[in-house]
Write a protein that holds these residues in place. Structure first.
Motif, short mmCIF file in Angstrom:
data_model
loop_
_atom_site.label_atom_id
_atom_site.label_comp_id
_atom_site.label_asym_id
_atom_site.label_seq_id
_atom_site.Cartn_x
_atom_site.Cartn_y
_atom_site.Cartn_z
N ILE A 194 -3.95 -5.91 4.89
CA ILE A 194 -3.31 -7.16 5.34
C ILE A 194 -1.82 -7.14 5.03
CG2 ILE A 194 -3.26 -9.66 5.01
CD1 ILE A 194 -6.38 -9.35 4.41
N ARG A 224 -6.90 -8.40 -1.08
CA ARG A 224 -5.96 -7.30 -1.27
C ARG A 224 -6.66 -5.96 -1.08
NH1 ARG A 224 -3.35 -10.39 -6.17
NH2 ARG A 224 -2.10 -11.82 -4.94
N THR A 236 -0.70 -11.82 -0.32
CA THR A 236 -2.04 -11.67 0.24
C THR A 236 -3.00 -12.34 -0.73
OG1 THR A 236 -1.46 -9.57 1.28
CG2 THR A 236 -3.80 -10.02 0.99
N GLY A 296 -3.06 -14.38 4.12
CA GLY A 296 -1.77 -13.88 3.67
C GLY A 296 -0.64 -14.63 4.32
#
Length: 156
Positions: A104, A100, A95, A70
């Motif tokens: 994050i 995903r 990200t 990310g």
């Protein structure tokens, strides 16, 4: 959904450039024309150098298990409004698609907010593409409120 526990947020380095470009190029919604074409690398390298040289901008990566998963960029701007207030603008939040839903994005935003607070900055702001409804819900869950309508104009 798996929540990632070992997320390292750090300042981006030149050797991260290919991974960052790949994340942006894989974004079909953004419409920024990003590409992994090797001929475009010089453009990205110039932009990276400008960001790196700026005292008011920082490019970050989120890293898990040694991989860049990310990224986001922060910019600090000061205006005369609000009695000379400063804001941290958070931009280019991405990200990697396959990562995903693992915490994050939240870790990146929380890091940016902590950085702003640590610098005594009283406001954080970001923009999000109008069609990214999932992203809007995500930002609202993190405490952001829609407050302004943004406009853009292509100049070339």
């Amino acid at each position: 959904m798996t929540v990632e526990t070992d997320i390292l947020i750090r300042q981006a380095r030149r050797e991260d450039l290919s991974a960052l470009v790949a994340i942006f190029a894989a974004d079909a919604v953004g419409g920024h024309g990003d590409t992994t074409d090797p001929e475009a690398l010089a453009d990205y390298a110039r932009a990276f150098a400008a960001i790196e040289a700026s005292p008011d901008q920082t490019l970050y990566v989120a890293e898990c298990d040694g991989e860049v998963v990310g990224t986001f960029q922060t910019m600090v701007t000061t205006t005369l409004t609000g009695r000379g207030s400063s804001a941290m603008i958070i931009e280019a939040v991405q990200t990697r698609a396959d990562r995903r839903g693992q915490g994050i994005g939240a870790a990146m935003i929380e890091f940016a907010i902590a950085e702003a607070k640590g610098r005594g900055i009283g406001r954080a702001a970001l923009t999000s593409n109008a069609i990214r409804k999932d992203a809007h819900r995500f930002y609202e869950r993190l405490g952001f409120k829609p407050s302004h309508l943004g406009f853009k104009m292509a100049l070339k």
